[in-house]
Scaffold this motif. Structure first.
Motif, PDB file in Angstrom:
ATOM      1  N   GLU A 295       0.947  -1.243  -0.069  1.00 16.10           N
ATOM      2  CA  GLU A 295      -0.170   0.108  -0.201  1.00 16.10           C
ATOM      3  C   GLU A 295       1.009   1.219   0.003  1.00 16.10           C
ATOM      4  O   GLU A 295       0.575   2.090  -0.711  1.00 16.10           O
ATOM      5  N   GLN A 296       1.837   1.400   1.078  1.00 15.87           N
ATOM      6  CA  GLN A 296       2.996   2.317   0.824  1.00 15.87           C
ATOM      7  C   GLN A 296       3.570   2.508  -0.388  1.00 15.87           C
ATOM      8  O   GLN A 296       3.770   3.669  -0.813  1.00 15.87           O
ATOM      9  N   MET A 297       4.019   1.507  -0.953  1.00 13.91           N
ATOM     10  CA  MET A 297       4.671   1.499  -2.061  1.00 13.91           C
ATOM     11  C   MET A 297       3.670   1.948  -3.172  1.00 13.91           C
ATOM     12  O   MET A 297       4.200   2.749  -4.013  1.00 13.91           O
ATOM     13  N   THR A 298       2.419   1.788  -3.247  1.00 10.79           N
ATOM     14  CA  THR A 298       1.456   2.261  -4.126  1.00 10.79           C
ATOM     15  C   THR A 298       1.369   3.407  -3.905  1.00 10.79           C
ATOM     16  O   THR A 298       1.412   4.528  -4.909  1.00 10.79           O
ATOM     17  N   GLU A 299       1.316   4.075  -2.686  1.00 12.05           N
ATOM     18  CA  GLU A 299       1.040   5.535  -2.460  1.00 12.05           C
ATOM     19  C   GLU A 299       2.403   6.203  -2.927  1.00 12.05           C
ATOM     20  O   GLU A 299       2.292   7.374  -3.528  1.00 12.05           O
ATOM     21  N   VAL A 300       3.596   5.581  -2.649  1.00 10.12           N
ATOM     22  CA  VAL A 300       4.854   6.375  -3.041  1.00 10.12           C
ATOM     23  C   VAL A 300       4.784   6.270  -4.488  1.00 10.12           C
ATOM     24  O   VAL A 300       5.364   7.280  -5.267  1.00 10.12           O
ATOM     25  N   GLN A 301       4.444   5.397  -5.299  1.00  9.83           N
ATOM     26  CA  GLN A 301       4.511   5.315  -6.652  1.00  9.83           C
ATOM     27  C   GLN A 301       3.486   6.354  -7.134  1.00  9.83           C
ATOM     28  O   GLN A 301       3.682   7.069  -8.217  1.00  9.83           O
ATOM     29  N   SER A 302       2.413   6.552  -6.538  1.00  7.44           N
ATOM     30  CA  SER A 302       1.268   7.646  -7.092  1.00  7.44           C
ATOM     31  C   SER A 302       1.961   8.889  -6.735  1.00  7.44           C
ATOM     32  O   SER A 302       1.716   9.724  -7.664  1.00  7.44           O
ATOM     33  N   ASP A 303       2.743   9.180  -5.518  1.00  3.94           N
ATOM     34  CA  ASP A 303       3.162  10.410  -5.302  1.00  3.94           C
ATOM     35  C   ASP A 303       4.277  10.769  -6.418  1.00  3.94           C
ATOM     36  O   ASP A 303       4.349  11.846  -6.907  1.00  3.94           O
ATOM     37  N   MET A 304       5.067   9.708  -6.908  1.00  9.30           N
ATOM     38  CA  MET A 304       6.176   9.910  -7.679  1.00  9.30           C
ATOM     39  C   MET A 304       5.617  10.238  -9.109  1.00  9.30           C
ATOM     40  O   MET A 304       5.841  10.878  -9.834  1.00  9.30           O
ATOM     41  N   THR A 305       4.346   9.617  -9.590  1.00 14.20           N
ATOM     42  CA  THR A 305       3.964   9.793 -10.651  1.00 14.20           C
ATOM     43  C   THR A 305       3.182  11.218 -10.742  1.00 14.20           C
ATOM     44  O   THR A 305       3.418  11.920 -11.864  1.00 14.20           O
ATOM     45  N   ASP A 306       3.026  11.641  -9.668  1.00 17.01           N
ATOM     46  CA  ASP A 306       2.268  13.116  -9.490  1.00 17.01           C
ATOM     47  C   ASP A 306       3.220  13.879  -9.685  1.00 17.01           C
ATOM     48  O   ASP A 306       3.343  15.022 -10.096  1.00 17.01           O
ATOM     49  N   MET A 307       4.488  13.790  -8.989  1.00 19.26           N
ATOM     50  CA  MET A 307       5.689  14.523  -9.150  1.00 19.26           C
ATOM     51  C   MET A 307       6.101  14.781 -10.659  1.00 19.26           C
ATOM     52  O   MET A 307       6.806  15.637 -10.829  1.00 19.26           O
TER      53      MET A 307
END
Length: 119
Positions: free
Chosen positions: A14-26
């Motif tokens: 879940e955290q990796m998915t959030e990090v990946q989502s945040d990275m995509t947003d960035m």
């Protein structure tokens, strides 16, 4: 323990998915910033080009004014030379005329003197 491990792995996912989502947003934000910088770079190039055109126009006008000013100064210098020459000629003529008038006044003065002596 397997259950805890699975729960931890799930949370990590879940955290990796959030990090990946945040990275995509960035990444999207960075792409937007890149586009803005490219637009800004293009605008700066356009301004630079416009300023160069204006500077060239100003330089051309200044060159034209410089030529006109130099021509006007040359013509003024020539006119002053002509006026100076005319003044010199006038001074010579006046000097000759004053000399002649002095001569005539002296002659008239002598004649009057001699006429008054005769009377």
């Amino acid at each position: 323990m397997d259950k805890q491990l699975l729960e931890m792995m799930g949370k990590m996912m879940e955290q990796m998915t959030e990090v990946q989502s945040d990275m995509t947003d960035m990444k999207t934000e960075v792409k937007g910033m890149k586009t803005e910088f490219q637009d800004l770079k293009t605008e700066i190039k356009e301004i630079k080009t416009e300023m160069n055109v204006r500077f060239d126009s100003v330089d051309s006008k200044l060159d034209t004014l410089d030529v006109q000013l130099n021509s006007g100064l040359q013509q003024t210098g020539e006119q002053f030379a002509k006026v100076d020459s005319a003044i010199e000629q006038l001074n010579v003529t006046i000097s000759k005329e004053v000399g002649y008038l002095n001569h005539k006044v002296t002659e008239v003065d002598k004649e009057l003197y001699f006429r008054t002596l005769k009377q």
